[in-house]
Scaffold this motif. Sequence first.
Motif, mmCIF file in Angstrom:
data_model
loop_
_atom_site.group_PDB
_atom_site.id
_atom_site.type_symbol
_atom_site.label_atom_id
_atom_site.label_comp_id
_atom_site.label_asym_id
_atom_site.label_seq_id
_atom_site.Cartn_x
_atom_site.Cartn_y
_atom_site.Cartn_z
ATOM 1 N N UNK A 173 47.151 31.405 16.230
ATOM 2 C CA UNK A 173 46.073 31.564 15.118
ATOM 3 C C UNK A 173 46.051 32.990 14.838
ATOM 4 N N UNK A 174 46.680 33.784 15.675
ATOM 5 C CA UNK A 174 46.728 35.335 15.339
ATOM 6 C C UNK A 174 47.772 35.935 15.111
ATOM 7 N N UNK A 175 47.700 37.122 14.377
ATOM 8 C CA UNK A 175 48.855 37.891 14.310
ATOM 9 C C UNK A 175 49.469 38.143 15.581
ATOM 10 N N UNK A 176 50.716 38.569 15.697
ATOM 11 C CA UNK A 176 51.080 38.812 16.970
ATOM 12 C C UNK A 176 50.714 40.252 17.518
ATOM 13 N N UNK A 177 50.482 40.889 16.554
ATOM 14 C CA UNK A 177 50.132 42.495 17.078
ATOM 15 C C UNK A 177 48.514 42.363 17.176
ATOM 16 N N UNK A 178 47.917 41.457 16.923
ATOM 17 C CA UNK A 178 46.273 41.505 16.947
ATOM 18 C C UNK A 178 45.849 40.400 18.175
ATOM 19 N N UNK A 179 46.455 40.926 19.432
ATOM 20 C CA UNK A 179 45.881 39.851 20.561
ATOM 21 C C UNK A 179 45.209 40.859 21.510
ATOM 22 N N UNK A 180 44.568 41.872 21.215
ATOM 23 C CA UNK A 180 44.045 42.626 22.087
ATOM 24 C C UNK A 180 42.518 41.772 22.317
ATOM 25 N N UNK A 181 41.830 42.113 23.529
ATOM 26 C CA UNK A 181 40.594 41.694 24.010
ATOM 27 C C UNK A 181 40.358 40.346 24.878
ATOM 28 N N UNK A 182 41.489 39.888 25.069
ATOM 29 C CA UNK A 182 41.230 38.674 26.209
ATOM 30 C C UNK A 182 41.177 39.156 27.466
ATOM 31 N N UNK A 183 40.158 38.906 27.898
ATOM 32 C CA UNK A 183 39.550 39.286 29.284
ATOM 33 C C UNK A 183 40.005 38.174 30.377
ATOM 34 N N UNK A 184 40.874 38.634 31.259
ATOM 35 C CA UNK A 184 41.435 38.069 32.369
ATOM 36 C C UNK A 184 41.110 38.413 33.862
ATOM 37 N N UNK A 185 40.383 37.547 34.493
ATOM 38 C CA UNK A 185 39.887 37.686 35.914
ATOM 39 C C UNK A 185 40.884 37.076 36.987
ATOM 40 N N UNK A 186 41.319 37.639 37.894
ATOM 41 C CA UNK A 186 42.206 37.158 38.902
ATOM 42 C C UNK A 186 41.558 37.412 40.208
ATOM 43 N N UNK A 187 41.542 36.121 40.990
ATOM 44 C CA UNK A 187 40.814 36.023 42.326
ATOM 45 C C UNK A 187 41.863 35.571 43.217
ATOM 46 N N UNK A 188 41.590 36.029 44.487
ATOM 47 C CA UNK A 188 42.321 35.466 45.807
ATOM 48 C C UNK A 188 41.267 35.560 46.733
ATOM 49 N N UNK A 189 40.738 34.204 47.082
ATOM 50 C CA UNK A 189 39.636 34.449 48.138
ATOM 51 C C UNK A 189 38.435 35.349 47.523
ATOM 52 N N UNK A 190 37.906 36.150 48.251
ATOM 53 C CA UNK A 190 36.861 36.906 47.857
ATOM 54 C C UNK A 190 37.230 38.243 47.142
ATOM 55 N N UNK A 191 38.185 38.469 46.939
ATOM 56 C CA UNK A 191 38.882 39.623 46.017
ATOM 57 C C UNK A 191 38.867 39.162 44.545
ATOM 58 N N UNK A 192 38.650 40.243 43.810
ATOM 59 C CA UNK A 192 38.878 39.737 42.495
ATOM 60 C C UNK A 192 39.243 41.157 41.583
ATOM 61 N N UNK A 193 39.920 41.102 40.555
ATOM 62 C CA UNK A 193 40.500 41.974 39.832
ATOM 63 C C UNK A 193 40.271 41.630 38.192
ATOM 64 N N UNK A 194 40.054 42.476 37.416
ATOM 65 C CA UNK A 194 39.905 42.122 36.059
ATOM 66 C C UNK A 194 40.790 42.868 34.906
ATOM 67 N N UNK A 195 41.060 42.462 33.924
ATOM 68 C CA UNK A 195 42.137 43.417 33.084
ATOM 69 C C UNK A 195 41.932 42.692 31.542
ATOM 70 N N UNK A 196 42.201 43.374 30.396
ATOM 71 C CA UNK A 196 41.686 42.852 29.096
ATOM 72 C C UNK A 196 43.075 43.255 28.482
ATOM 73 N N UNK A 197 43.615 42.336 27.579
ATOM 74 C CA UNK A 197 44.863 42.264 26.940
ATOM 75 C C UNK A 197 44.926 43.462 26.014
ATOM 76 N N UNK A 198 46.195 43.996 25.826
ATOM 77 C CA UNK A 198 46.592 44.839 24.623
ATOM 78 C C UNK A 198 46.877 44.212 23.498
ATOM 79 N N UNK A 199 47.164 44.839 22.583
ATOM 80 C CA UNK A 199 47.406 44.368 21.160
ATOM 81 C C UNK A 199 48.464 43.268 21.175
ATOM 82 N N UNK A 200 49.630 43.449 22.017
ATOM 83 C CA UNK A 200 50.358 42.524 22.134
ATOM 84 C C UNK A 200 50.243 41.411 23.071
ATOM 85 N N UNK A 201 49.065 41.299 23.307
ATOM 86 C CA UNK A 201 48.630 40.153 24.433
ATOM 87 C C UNK A 201 49.052 40.368 25.839
#
Length: 227
Positions: A173-201
């Motif tokens: 639904x989006x322009x291929x270069x307008x994919x910034x802002x998706x927040x992703x959380x990765x967890x392994x057991x009690x450990x958690x990491x987070x990152x946000x996508x750049x313009x290319x996703x």
Amino acid sequence: MEDATPIIDDGEAKDVDHTTNRELLASYLSASARGLNADQLYPDVVAHLARCDRCRTERESLMALLLPVYDDELPPASGSARADLAFLRSPAPQPARDDFWWINSAGQLLIQFSQRLLDATRLPTQFVGALRGHLSHRFELPAGAEREIAFSMAIYATSEELSQLHITIDDPRCDPLDLAGYSVTLSIGERRWSAVSDGSGHLAFADLPTAQLAAMRIEVQQRAADS
């Protein structure tokens, strides 16, 4: 919550960008040879090839070698048996069942890994070695009726104990270069990491414990503007 470990710093961006894209080139070429829309699946590679003459030359050379393999057009050497090159035909890894992902009540896409799913996404070691790099797993979740976004993942073994995870999100639904802002959380057991996508996703997580990858849980948060 731990932040995603930075992959590069600004002073090394050019060199690491070149190296990362060359590592992804194997998957890009495999997708192209299998008739998939490689440009859509690997926008970072496409962008890099547009500005790198050396990588474009390498792409053409490798494609000239790979296409006959995928098309079964390699002539056997005179007086010798035809080589078994089946390991070069690296099909897109597909999990055995479609019960590893779901959409929760908050609209998040959740993906729960397991050893079975990790085994299903593992690339043949011969294929990986043939085209260099340390790419060990490739995973694709196309967009579907119940979820608008597509999700792809590549795991690189950076040492015997640690791995690096690259994620690319695509939203038709989006322009291929307008994919910034998706927040992703990765967890392994009690450990958690987070990152946000750049313009290319694209986004990445570094220094993940390789021995615990089968326990990964990934949550993709829909952007506020798309809610």
